[in-house]
Enzyme design. Structure first.
Site, mmCIF file in Angstrom:
data_model
loop_
_atom_site.group_PDB
_atom_site.id
_atom_site.type_symbol
_atom_site.label_atom_id
_atom_site.label_comp_id
_atom_site.label_asym_id
_atom_site.label_seq_id
_atom_site.Cartn_x
_atom_site.Cartn_y
_atom_site.Cartn_z
ATOM 1 N N ARG A 114 -16.877 -34.842 -11.125
ATOM 2 C CA ARG A 114 -17.768 -33.152 -11.387
ATOM 3 C C ARG A 114 -16.982 -32.503 -12.592
ATOM 4 N NH1 ARG A 114 -18.606 -32.460 -4.936
ATOM 5 N NH2 ARG A 114 -20.506 -32.767 -4.569
ATOM 6 N N HIS A 169 -4.058 -16.636 -1.498
ATOM 7 C CA HIS A 169 -2.560 -16.640 -0.444
ATOM 8 C C HIS A 169 -1.928 -17.821 0.138
ATOM 9 C CE1 HIS A 169 -4.535 -12.835 -0.840
ATOM 10 N NE2 HIS A 169 -4.075 -12.031 -0.997
ATOM 11 N N ASP A 179 3.983 -14.747 -9.621
ATOM 12 C CA ASP A 179 3.208 -13.762 -11.168
ATOM 13 C C ASP A 179 4.741 -14.134 -12.126
ATOM 14 O OD1 ASP A 179 1.290 -13.637 -9.200
ATOM 15 O OD2 ASP A 179 2.000 -11.463 -9.666
ATOM 16 N N LYS A 190 0.689 -1.347 -0.118
ATOM 17 C CA LYS A 190 -0.297 0.351 -0.314
ATOM 18 C C LYS A 190 0.939 1.494 -0.021
ATOM 19 C CE LYS A 190 -3.970 -1.845 2.498
ATOM 20 N NZ LYS A 190 -5.085 -1.747 3.404
ATOM 21 N N ASP A 191 2.298 0.832 0.736
ATOM 22 C CA ASP A 191 2.720 2.537 0.625
ATOM 23 C C ASP A 191 3.687 2.560 -0.449
ATOM 24 O OD1 ASP A 191 2.593 3.010 3.929
ATOM 25 O OD2 ASP A 191 2.885 0.975 3.714
ATOM 26 N N ARG A 246 -17.923 -27.517 -10.193
ATOM 27 C CA ARG A 246 -17.335 -26.894 -8.438
ATOM 28 C C ARG A 246 -16.271 -26.130 -8.730
ATOM 29 N NH1 ARG A 246 -19.577 -29.542 -3.902
ATOM 30 N NH2 ARG A 246 -21.963 -30.022 -4.314
ATOM 31 N N GLY A 260 8.369 -7.241 -6.720
ATOM 32 C CA GLY A 260 7.732 -7.524 -7.783
ATOM 33 C C GLY A 260 7.544 -5.999 -8.558
HETATM 34 O O1 F6P Z 1 1.544 -10.466 -7.655
HETATM 35 C C1 F6P Z 1 0.686 -11.112 -6.282
HETATM 36 C C2 F6P Z 1 0.563 -11.596 -5.850
HETATM 37 O O2 F6P Z 1 -0.273 -13.238 -5.001
HETATM 38 C C3 F6P Z 1 -1.276 -11.540 -7.554
HETATM 39 O O3 F6P Z 1 -1.287 -12.967 -7.732
HETATM 40 C C4 F6P Z 1 -2.619 -11.314 -6.873
HETATM 41 O O4 F6P Z 1 -3.387 -11.039 -7.862
HETATM 42 C C5 F6P Z 1 -2.023 -10.073 -5.913
HETATM 43 O O5 F6P Z 1 -1.223 -10.593 -5.341
HETATM 44 C C6 F6P Z 1 -2.999 -10.897 -4.560
HETATM 45 O O6 F6P Z 1 -2.533 -9.280 -3.751
HETATM 46 P P1 F6P Z 1 -2.576 -8.773 -2.520
HETATM 47 O O7 F6P Z 1 -2.071 -9.494 -1.989
HETATM 48 O O8 F6P Z 1 -2.993 -7.804 -2.246
HETATM 49 O O9 F6P Z 1 -4.425 -9.697 -2.609
#
Ligand code: F6P
Length: 371
Positions: free
Chosen positions: A180, A290, A145, A80-81, A284, A120
């Site tokens: 499924r 994360h 990514d 964020k920062d 499904r 990144g």
């Molecule tokens: O860039 C890494 C990443 O995990 C992406 O694959 C994903 O879109 C994004 O960060 C998710 O970000 P956050 O942790 O802010 O939800």
């Protein structure tokens, strides 16, 4: 700084989303810096947040002992920062302010000869801007990514592929039992590397990535085709950034206070609902989220992260700033931050792994496959 000026103090930060291997990089910088070169190392807390709010701690060798296998980052991170666009209260009003000058002052006050930014594309873009302000910056590429130009692979990627592949393996057996269609949504932002590699490794029947727009009719038809030919289950690996022809990516949320505000997510559910509606098959969706960023780095990432950390310190010692170590072939080579960030590395639609998968009958949703 010229290569013959003695380096006495450096600082490290980890910015953006975390990934496995960050601690391995930190360790590979701190240990030789202290023991081989007598350099004092400082860790900034929570990425650029620590630079803005002047939160740094002196790192001892003991701080990096036992962290090689540890996921996350001992320094903390923030996506964020942004020192160049920082929200703060000025005269009773919330405003966005460029506080990069104050950050540079802090770096000088602390006597840091170099700042190593592990992150990144967002982190490296800010690192490049500090370089332009006269700070001696070195970048280290990370992200699950794998979308950074100039390096073949970023550390963290293989660990995420490992987690996602295991998830596909596990979903395979339950999809088979219940006949499924099982959709697995993976991260990767605008790049399909993670989904492509995990999809191929896990033998997904359908792989949907941002670089190849898909047609829901084709995907549904393919599921039915499999079902008619005795394959009573289908595994669909879908990247969070995948989108249907003429459609848009599914946005989960918009974080206004983030330098990169868009958070993708939700395409898996859309695909599952559409397949169920068009085919009558039970579908499904599972979102890996994360989970793909957490946990211990796989050995490949531990080694790559260690090589990157060591190379980053070498660049500092050589006074080669504005650079980043990158993997090209088998070698770690220095590349400029500008080269690293000038464009995202996306999957070419004719990438060799896409062609291999197609030849094995994998459907990419853009054309009918006989699988
Ligand atoms: O860039 C890494 C990443 O995990 C992406 O694959 C994903 O879109 C994004 O960060 C998710 O970000 P956050 O942790 O802010 O939800």
């Amino acid at each position: 700084m010229s290569s013959n000026k003695k380096v006495r103090r450096i600082a490290i930060l980890t910015g953006g989303g975390d990934c496995p291997g960050l601690n391995a990089v930190i360790r590979a910088i701190v240990k030789p810096a202290i023991h081989e070169h007598g350099i004092a190392v400082y860790g900034l807390e929570d990425g650029f947040h620590g630079l803005i709010y002047r939160k740094a701690r002196h790192l001892e060798s003991g701080d990096v002992s036992g962290v090689l296998t540890l996921g996350g980052t001992i320094l903390g991170s923030s996506n964020k920062d942004n020192p160049f666009d920082h929200e703060m209260n000025v005269n009773g009003r919330d405003q966005r302010v460029d506080v990069s000058g104050e950050c540079v002052d802090y770096i000088h006050e602390m006597g840091w000869d170099a700042l190593i930014c592990i992150g990144g594309d967002g982190t490296q873009s800010m690192a490049q801007r500090f370089q332009e302000l006269g700070v001696n910056v070195i970048g280290v590429p990370k992200t699950i990514d794998n979308d950074l130009s100039a390096t073949d692979v970023t550390f963290g990627f293989q660990s995420a592929v490992d987690v996602a592949t295991e998830a596909i393996d596990r979903l395979h057996t339950t999809a088979m039992s219940h006949h499924r269609v099982q959709i697995v949504e993976m991260m990767g932002r605008y790049a399909g590397w993670l989904t492509l590699y995990a999809g191929v490794a896990g033998g997904a029947d359908v792989i949907l990535i941002p670089e190849i727009e898909f047609d829901m009719e084709v995907v549904a038809e393919y599921c039915l085709y499999r079902s008619r030919h005795g394959k009573r289950f289908t595994i669909v690996a879908v990247a969070e950034g995948a989108k249907p022809k003429g459609g848009k990516m599914v946005v989960a949320k918009v974080l206004q206070d983030s330098p990169d505000p868009i958070r993708l997510g939700g395409i898996g559910k859309v695909v599952a609902e559409t397949i169920a509606e068009k085919t009558g098959l039970e579908a499904r969706a599972t979102v890996l989220g994360h989970l793909q960023r957490g946990g211990s780095p796989v050995p490949y990432d531990r080694v790559l992260a260690t090589r990157f950390g060591h190379a980053a310190l070498d660049l500092v010692l050589q006074g080669k700033f504005g650079m980043m170590p990158a993997l090209q072939g088998k070698d770690i080579v220095p590349v400029t931050l500008t080269d690293a960030i000038h464009q995202l590395k996306l999957v070419p639609a004719d990438h060799s792994l896409v062609r291999v998968a197609r030849d094995l009958g994998t459907c990419f949703g853009d054309r009918t496959e006989a699988g």
